[in-house]
Motif scaffolding. Structure first.
Motif, PDB file in Angstrom:
ATOM      1  N   ALA A 185      -6.552   5.024   3.802  1.00 52.06           N
ATOM      2  CA  ALA A 185      -5.566   3.961   4.030  1.00 52.06           C
ATOM      3  C   ALA A 185      -4.385   4.053   3.086  1.00 52.06           C
ATOM      4  O   ALA A 185      -3.383   3.355   3.276  1.00 52.06           O
ATOM      5  CB  ALA A 185      -6.238   2.591   3.885  1.00 52.06           C
ATOM      6  N   ARG A 186      -4.468   4.926   2.059  1.00 47.04           N
ATOM      7  CA  ARG A 186      -3.429   4.921   1.028  1.00 47.04           C
ATOM      8  C   ARG A 186      -2.044   5.247   1.574  1.00 47.04           C
ATOM      9  O   ARG A 186      -1.102   4.461   1.408  1.00 47.04           O
ATOM     10  CB  ARG A 186      -3.803   5.919  -0.086  1.00 47.04           C
ATOM     11  N   MET A 187      -1.888   6.404   2.194  1.00 51.68           N
ATOM     12  CA  MET A 187      -0.560   6.801   2.656  1.00 51.68           C
ATOM     13  C   MET A 187      -0.036   5.926   3.795  1.00 51.68           C
ATOM     14  O   MET A 187       1.161   5.593   3.810  1.00 51.68           O
ATOM     15  CB  MET A 187      -0.557   8.278   3.045  1.00 51.68           C
ATOM     16  N   PRO A 188      -0.875   5.526   4.788  1.00 50.39           N
ATOM     17  CA  PRO A 188      -0.366   4.581   5.793  1.00 50.39           C
ATOM     18  C   PRO A 188       0.166   3.284   5.191  1.00 50.39           C
ATOM     19  O   PRO A 188       1.188   2.754   5.643  1.00 50.39           O
ATOM     20  CB  PRO A 188      -1.596   4.325   6.686  1.00 50.39           C
ATOM     21  N   ILE A 189      -0.500   2.749   4.169  1.00 47.99           N
ATOM     22  CA  ILE A 189      -0.011   1.532   3.512  1.00 47.99           C
ATOM     23  C   ILE A 189       1.355   1.780   2.889  1.00 47.99           C
ATOM     24  O   ILE A 189       2.293   0.980   3.043  1.00 47.99           O
ATOM     25  CB  ILE A 189      -1.020   1.063   2.441  1.00 47.99           C
ATOM     26  N   VAL A 190       1.498   2.907   2.192  1.00 49.75           N
ATOM     27  CA  VAL A 190       2.759   3.229   1.502  1.00 49.75           C
ATOM     28  C   VAL A 190       3.903   3.379   2.497  1.00 49.75           C
ATOM     29  O   VAL A 190       4.966   2.754   2.361  1.00 49.75           O
ATOM     30  CB  VAL A 190       2.588   4.517   0.667  1.00 49.75           C
ATOM     31  N   LEU A 191       3.721   4.222   3.513  1.00 50.79           N
ATOM     32  CA  LEU A 191       4.811   4.506   4.451  1.00 50.79           C
ATOM     33  C   LEU A 191       5.150   3.284   5.303  1.00 50.79           C
ATOM     34  O   LEU A 191       6.322   3.059   5.631  1.00 50.79           O
ATOM     35  CB  LEU A 191       4.436   5.698   5.327  1.00 50.79           C
ATOM     36  N   THR A 192       4.147   2.505   5.675  1.00 51.92           N
ATOM     37  CA  THR A 192       4.418   1.283   6.451  1.00 51.92           C
ATOM     38  C   THR A 192       5.210   0.276   5.625  1.00 51.92           C
ATOM     39  O   THR A 192       6.162  -0.340   6.120  1.00 51.92           O
ATOM     40  CB  THR A 192       3.095   0.649   6.917  1.00 51.92           C
ATOM     41  N   THR A 193       4.841   0.121   4.356  1.00 54.90           N
ATOM     42  CA  THR A 193       5.565  -0.805   3.479  1.00 54.90           C
ATOM     43  C   THR A 193       7.021  -0.394   3.337  1.00 54.90           C
ATOM     44  O   THR A 193       7.938  -1.226   3.447  1.00 54.90           O
ATOM     45  CB  THR A 193       4.890  -0.861   2.098  1.00 54.90           C
ATOM     46  N   ILE A 194       7.254   0.894   3.092  1.00 51.39           N
ATOM     47  CA  ILE A 194       8.631   1.375   2.948  1.00 51.39           C
ATOM     48  C   ILE A 194       9.407   1.170   4.242  1.00 51.39           C
ATOM     49  O   ILE A 194      10.544   0.669   4.253  1.00 51.39           O
ATOM     50  CB  ILE A 194       8.641   2.862   2.550  1.00 51.39           C
ATOM     51  N   GLY A 195       8.812   1.561   5.366  1.00 54.98           N
ATOM     52  CA  GLY A 195       9.499   1.485   6.652  1.00 54.98           C
ATOM     53  C   GLY A 195       9.840   0.069   7.073  1.00 54.98           C
ATOM     54  O   GLY A 195      10.968  -0.208   7.505  1.00 54.98           O
ATOM     55  N   VAL A 196       8.880  -0.846   6.947  1.00 53.18           N
ATOM     56  CA  VAL A 196       9.121  -2.234   7.369  1.00 53.18           C
ATOM     57  C   VAL A 196      10.125  -2.917   6.446  1.00 53.18           C
ATOM     58  O   VAL A 196      11.000  -3.667   6.906  1.00 53.18           O
ATOM     59  CB  VAL A 196       7.792  -3.015   7.426  1.00 53.18           C
ATOM     60  N   THR A 197      10.025  -2.660   5.141  1.00 55.19           N
ATOM     61  CA  THR A 197      11.000  -3.236   4.198  1.00 55.19           C
ATOM     62  C   THR A 197      12.407  -2.758   4.520  1.00 55.19           C
ATOM     63  O   THR A 197      13.365  -3.554   4.566  1.00 55.19           O
ATOM     64  CB  THR A 197      10.637  -2.855   2.755  1.00 55.19           C
ATOM     65  N   ALA A 198      12.560  -1.445   4.754  1.00 56.81           N
ATOM     66  CA  ALA A 198      13.881  -0.891   5.074  1.00 56.81           C
ATOM     67  C   ALA A 198      14.416  -1.457   6.385  1.00 56.81           C
ATOM     68  O   ALA A 198      15.613  -1.798   6.489  1.00 56.81           O
ATOM     69  CB  ALA A 198      13.800   0.634   5.154  1.00 56.81           C
ATOM     70  N   LEU A 199      13.568  -1.570   7.394  1.00 46.91           N
ATOM     71  CA  LEU A 199      13.999  -2.069   8.699  1.00 46.91           C
ATOM     72  C   LEU A 199      14.459  -3.522   8.632  1.00 46.91           C
ATOM     73  O   LEU A 199      15.530  -3.887   9.155  1.00 46.91           O
ATOM     74  CB  LEU A 199      12.861  -1.920   9.705  1.00 46.91           C
TER      75      LEU A 199
ATOM     76  N   PRO B 157       1.926  -4.672  -4.461  1.00 50.02           N
ATOM     77  CA  PRO B 157       0.601  -4.126  -4.160  1.00 50.02           C
ATOM     78  C   PRO B 157       0.639  -2.693  -3.634  1.00 50.02           C
ATOM     79  O   PRO B 157      -0.229  -1.890  -3.962  1.00 50.02           O
ATOM     80  CB  PRO B 157       0.072  -5.100  -3.094  1.00 50.02           C
ATOM     81  N   ALA B 158       1.636  -2.340  -2.826  1.00 41.47           N
ATOM     82  CA  ALA B 158       1.723  -0.969  -2.319  1.00 41.47           C
ATOM     83  C   ALA B 158       2.001   0.017  -3.447  1.00 41.47           C
ATOM     84  O   ALA B 158       1.531   1.163  -3.424  1.00 41.47           O
ATOM     85  CB  ALA B 158       2.815  -0.865  -1.253  1.00 41.47           C
ATOM     86  N   SER B 159       2.753  -0.415  -4.459  1.00 48.76           N
ATOM     87  CA  SER B 159       3.061   0.493  -5.567  1.00 48.76           C
ATOM     88  C   SER B 159       1.808   0.888  -6.343  1.00 48.76           C
ATOM     89  O   SER B 159       1.747   1.967  -6.938  1.00 48.76           O
ATOM     90  CB  SER B 159       4.081  -0.153  -6.510  1.00 48.76           C
ATOM     91  N   LEU B 160       0.784   0.044  -6.338  1.00 45.95           N
ATOM     92  CA  LEU B 160      -0.449   0.352  -7.062  1.00 45.95           C
ATOM     93  C   LEU B 160      -1.222   1.496  -6.422  1.00 45.95           C
ATOM     94  O   LEU B 160      -2.107   2.070  -7.065  1.00 45.95           O
ATOM     95  CB  LEU B 160      -1.325  -0.898  -7.153  1.00 45.95           C
ATOM     96  N   VAL B 161      -0.904   1.830  -5.174  1.00 42.47           N
ATOM     97  CA  VAL B 161      -1.522   2.998  -4.547  1.00 42.47           C
ATOM     98  C   VAL B 161      -1.177   4.255  -5.345  1.00 42.47           C
ATOM     99  O   VAL B 161      -1.981   5.187  -5.433  1.00 42.47           O
ATOM    100  CB  VAL B 161      -1.056   3.120  -3.080  1.00 42.47           C
ATOM    101  N   GLY B 162       0.009   4.294  -5.922  1.00 41.33           N
ATOM    102  CA  GLY B 162       0.397   5.443  -6.732  1.00 41.33           C
ATOM    103  C   GLY B 162      -0.546   5.661  -7.903  1.00 41.33           C
ATOM    104  O   GLY B 162      -0.886   6.800  -8.255  1.00 41.33           O
ATOM    105  N   LEU B 163      -1.005   4.579  -8.520  1.00 39.21           N
ATOM    106  CA  LEU B 163      -1.949   4.701  -9.628  1.00 39.21           C
ATOM    107  C   LEU B 163      -3.291   5.237  -9.145  1.00 39.21           C
ATOM    108  O   LEU B 163      -3.978   5.958  -9.875  1.00 39.21           O
ATOM    109  CB  LEU B 163      -2.126   3.337 -10.295  1.00 39.21           C
ATOM    110  N   ASP B 164      -3.659   4.913  -7.917  1.00 41.89           N
ATOM    111  CA  ASP B 164      -4.911   5.422  -7.373  1.00 41.89           C
ATOM    112  C   ASP B 164      -4.851   6.927  -7.162  1.00 41.89           C
ATOM    113  O   ASP B 164      -5.823   7.654  -7.408  1.00 41.89           O
ATOM    114  CB  ASP B 164      -5.232   4.711  -6.054  1.00 41.89           C
ATOM    115  N   TYR B 165      -3.703   7.447  -6.715  1.00 39.02           N
ATOM    116  CA  TYR B 165      -3.544   8.903  -6.585  1.00 39.02           C
ATOM    117  C   TYR B 165      -3.683   9.588  -7.942  1.00 39.02           C
ATOM    118  O   TYR B 165      -4.328  10.636  -8.061  1.00 39.02           O
ATOM    119  CB  TYR B 165      -2.181   9.235  -5.973  1.00 39.02           C
ATOM    120  N   ALA B 166      -3.077   9.012  -8.974  1.00 41.35           N
ATOM    121  CA  ALA B 166      -3.171   9.609 -10.306  1.00 41.35           C
ATOM    122  C   ALA B 166      -4.599   9.552 -10.831  1.00 41.35           C
ATOM    123  O   ALA B 166      -5.097  10.515 -11.422  1.00 41.35           O
ATOM    124  CB  ALA B 166      -2.226   8.893 -11.270  1.00 41.35           C
TER     125      ALA B 166
END
Length: 454
Positions: free
Chosen positions: A320-334, A364-373
């Protein structure tokens, strides 16, 4: 950005004669013992709660100026540009301290770093309470920013030592949610206290809260479970040189991907809530300060709700990590595109509320980055890697705060009383520059990470 990761920085294989760490950051014993997992349970939640109390205190200190902007302008005799310097400096110090703090956590443990953070937070806020000039007040906010920088990474390190790896994404989101409760304290309690008690008593009271939190950490915090397997405690890796530790963490593509995720997802909501949201809603959209404050409260509540939702999703599957990230970016931009394109720059209230609610997902979406690290670095450099990632969003916030401010000044005639809706409309378009750069880097590093063995 494209340097191949050093293979020597990877965890040692299970056949090695000494203890190692797996790719999720959990310690792994040598061949004579099986993998050791942190226990979780009530003791883990107790340790996390004590650490999280420091983060809640840090967020109260961090956001205290947000409800005291007008009071600060009157007290120090400054205008809007000088007032914005407080926020920009605090974010700058926070971002600059992330790697040093990560190294300190790796070297000395999260408990000592949290105690130092409480001391700096309290000292900075106490100095701010008694400052009556712009220079000393600015210096005190810088000290406060140093203390703030020491809290979040330390709490994440405590969680990594106490909870099984599968629980860490949920605990990270709950940590962010706990921080938002500190923001609510600022909005509801501190704002009223400033009105009724005045500047010095209010900020002094906040500073003195640090005494209780310091005692709680010093007396009761256990930063890791007692009695780990002998193979883990008796034999460990030698400490790496600081330069090599930072280099190895940076060379790991998962760390760099985490940084760009944090950079790209966090800054829209951060810049709006930290500085430009209230002026935009009041000057460009004609709201009263009370109405604008209510809308900004929705940002905090949405942040807490998305934190809980994302934490539950990520604790079930890492897919779910990358779908959450890309959806957050896309919906915010739109939604920002629709808002800024609205005729005459005056979108309806329902659209403004929708944008604010969606920006609640940014933190909350930004915290996904910490999970990757966390998933791609061994335990002995987990703090360093988390520090690298955690500075991403605050660098993005600084770039956005500064860019919007410069464009607003450029687009506003000299002597004008406030900023127009048109000026805000074009200035807020600046958000798409860091958003585009960050998205390109995310997609690029995502492909590289997928090509590497897990």
């Amino acid at each position: 950005m494209t340097v191949e990761p050093a293979r020597s920085a990877r965890p040692l294989s299970a056949s090695a004669p000494r203890a190692t760490a797996d790719r999720t950051g959990g310690p792994v014993a040598g061949p004579a013992a099986g993998p050791w997992q942190p226990p979780g349970g009530r003791a883990a939640w107790t340790a996390w709660s004590i650490g999280a109390s420091v983060y809640v205190l840090a967020v109260i200190h961090r956001t205290s100026l947000g409800v005291a902007g007008l009071d600060a302008a009157d007290r120090f005799g400054i205008g809007a540009s000088a007032l914005s310097t407080f926020s920009i400096l605090q974010v700058l110090v926070y971002a600059a301290m992330q790697i040093p703090v990560g190294v300190l956590v790796d070297r000395f443990g999260p408990r000592k770093v949290l105690l130092l953070g409480v001391v700096l937070l309290s000292a900075g806020q106490l100095a701010f309470a008694f400052s009556d000039a712009f220079g000393p007040a600015l210096a005190s906010r810088a000290v406060l920013g140093c203390g703030d920088a020491m809290t979040f990474i330390s709490v994440l390190r405590i969680a990594a030592r106490w909870f099984p790896a599968a629980k860490n994404p949920l605990v990270a989101q709950l940590t962010g949610l706990a921080g938002m409760s500190g923001n609510l304290v600022t909005t509801v309690v501190l704002a009223q206290a400033l009105h009724s008690e005045g500047w010095t008593p209010t900020f002094t009271a906040i500073a003195l809260l640090g005494i209780a939190v310091f005692a709680l950490v010093a007396l009761f915090l256990r930063e890791s479970p007692q009695g780990p397997p002998p193979a883990v405690t008796a034999v460990g890796r030698p400490r790496l040189a600081v330069r090599r530790q930072v280099r190895d963490a940076w060379r790991e593509p998962g760390t760099r991907l985490g940084l760009w995720i944090h950079f790209t997802t966090q800054f829209p909501g951060n810049a709006f809530g930290l500085l430009w949201g209230l002026p935009y809603l009041v000057q460009a959209q004609g709201m009263t300060r009370t109405e604008a404050g209510g809308v900004l409260t929705l940002l905090v509540l949405a942040n807490m709700s998305f934190g809980f939702l994302f934490g539950r999703l990520l604790s079930r599957t890492s897919r779910a990590r990358m779908p959450i990230v890309l959806t957050t970016i896309g919906v915010t931009a739109l939604l920002w595109a629709v808002t800024l394109a609205w005729p005459e720059g005056h979108p309806p209230l329902w659209l403004l509320v929708t944008v604010v609610l969606v920006m609640g997902s940014n933190g909350p979406a930004s915290l996904v980055g910490l999970d990757y690290a966390r998933a791609r670095n061994p335990v002995e450099r987990l703090g360093t890697a988390s520090g690298i990632v955690n500075m991403g969003g605050f660098i993005g916030t600084m770039i956005t705060l500064f860019g919007i401010g410069v464009l607003l000044d450029t687009l506003t005639p000299a002597g004008a009383d406030g900023y127009s809706a048109s000026a805000f409309r074009w200035a807020f378009c600046w958000q798409y520059v860091p958003m585009a750069v960050g998205t390109v880097m995310i997609l690029r590093l995502r492909r590289r990470l997928a090509a590497e063995p897990a």
